[in-house]
Enzyme design. Structure first.
Site, short mmCIF file in Angstrom:
data_model
loop_
_atom_site.label_atom_id
_atom_site.label_comp_id
_atom_site.label_asym_id
_atom_site.label_seq_id
_atom_site.Cartn_x
_atom_site.Cartn_y
_atom_site.Cartn_z
N HIS A 131 0.85 -1.19 0.00
CA HIS A 131 0.00 0.00 0.00
C HIS A 131 0.89 1.26 0.00
O HIS A 131 0.88 2.05 0.94
CB HIS A 131 -0.89 -0.04 1.25
CG HIS A 131 -2.08 0.86 1.21
ND1 HIS A 131 -2.03 2.16 0.79
CD2 HIS A 131 -3.36 0.62 1.59
CE1 HIS A 131 -3.23 2.70 0.90
NE2 HIS A 131 -4.06 1.79 1.38
N GLU A 181 -0.25 1.39 -5.70
CA GLU A 181 -0.06 0.14 -4.96
C GLU A 181 0.04 -1.06 -5.90
O GLU A 181 -0.85 -1.28 -6.72
CB GLU A 181 -1.25 -0.07 -4.02
CG GLU A 181 -1.58 1.14 -3.16
CD GLU A 181 -2.91 0.99 -2.44
OE1 GLU A 181 -3.29 -0.15 -2.11
OE2 GLU A 181 -3.56 2.02 -2.20
#
Length: 302
Positions: free
Chosen positions: A181, A278
């Site tokens: 992330h 991401e």
């Protein structure tokens, strides 16, 4: 399709334990040191003539990547909590074994657990560390499987690379989803991503619980407002213009999907200062006992 490699569990376990035992009695590589970070959490600092990176053992989270100019290309949110209880909001948090909401807590448990250092080396002046996460009572309360995750982080000239290896050390099959992330420091009004044109999309705006299927038609994707979109079967190379004068190349091996995210005014205090690009594996990876799955992320700047 996930790349699977059969690795005997006993070999992995014994080699890792050997490294832990050896490592616990020896100093770090000269380019790696452990210090107390925010909240007195243990933090690794990787240094070279080309830059510096920081990794918190809680969550196995890379929180900083500074290039030779001293500029930090990653971003940690001002509301990030360093208390060993809540995930660190920023840098490169792990999502494993779940991405997003689901039967367990948001994004799984890997970002809520303490990782261990199992190896450290200096390769031609470039610091390399390997972290390990294994199942325990906390993970098994949500996901009742035995596993090993190895996370290798390499700081090179103008680049930061990570390799994630998930191994099924259980006697039964399991499946998982995962993502890195990554928060990039950016000027949201000037940031853009190239390389996703033609991808199938799952757009969580306006309804995160009912993503809209579509196809990306833009050559250059910007962040004019709330953005939360999954790009399936994304290419292996993307280019992020962070709006601050840097072009960051995001390469990957075996991360099949990409997620773009910016919360816009949901995070009034900081949304202008970052974007998330991401690498992800949205479809489930299925592993038989002793099987492994590997994915590599390579971030670089010209």
């Amino acid at each position: 399709m996930a790349t699977l490699s059969l690795v005997p569990t006993s070999t992995l376990a014994s080699s890792s334990l050997g490294r832990v035992n050896r490592y616990s009695g020896m100093a770090f590589a000269s380019s790696v040191k452990e210090i107390k970070g925010d909240g007195n959490l243990p933090k690794l600092v990787l240094t070279s003539t080309h830059g510096e990176a920081e990794i918190y053992l809680f969550g196995g989270c890379v929180t900083s990547w500074k290039v030779a100019s001293g500029k930090d290309l990653l971003f940690v949110r001002p509301d990030a909590v360093f208390n060993g209880q809540k995930p660190i909001s920023g840098g490169i948090p792990h999502c494993f074994p779940q991405f997003g909401p689901g039967p367990m807590q948001q994004h799984g448990f890997a970002r809520n657990m303490n990782w261990s250092v199992v190896d450290s080396e200096n390769v031609e002046g470039n610091p390399v560390v390997t972290l390990e996460l294994k199942d325990g009572p906390y993970s098994r309360s949500m996901w009742d499987f035995s596993f090993q995750a190895l996370y290798k982080v390499t700081l090179n000239k103008s680049s930061l690379s990570t390799e994630l290896i998930i191994t099924n050390t259980d006697k039964k099959q399991f499946s998982f989803c995962t993502a890195l992330h990554t928060y990039f420091h950016a000027s949201v009004t000037g940031a853009s991503v190239k390389g996703l044109k033609g991808c199938k999309t799952l757009n969580k705006d306006p309804d995160p619980t009912n993503p809209l299927e579509g196809k990306e038609e833009r050559d250059v994707i910007t962040f004019p407002g709330f953005v939360d979109c999954i790009y399936l079967d994304a290419p292996n190379v993307l280019h992020l213009d962070n709006g601050l004068g840097d072009i960051i190349t995001v390469k990957n091996t075996n991360w099949s999907d990409t997620v773009l995210w910016n919360p816009y005014q949901q995070m009034e205090a900081c949304y202008r200062d970052f974007v998330c690009v991401e690498n992800a594996k949205i479809g489930k990876v299925q592993l038989e006992p002793e099987q492994s799955w590997t994915a590599i992320q390579h971030l670089s700047i010209d």
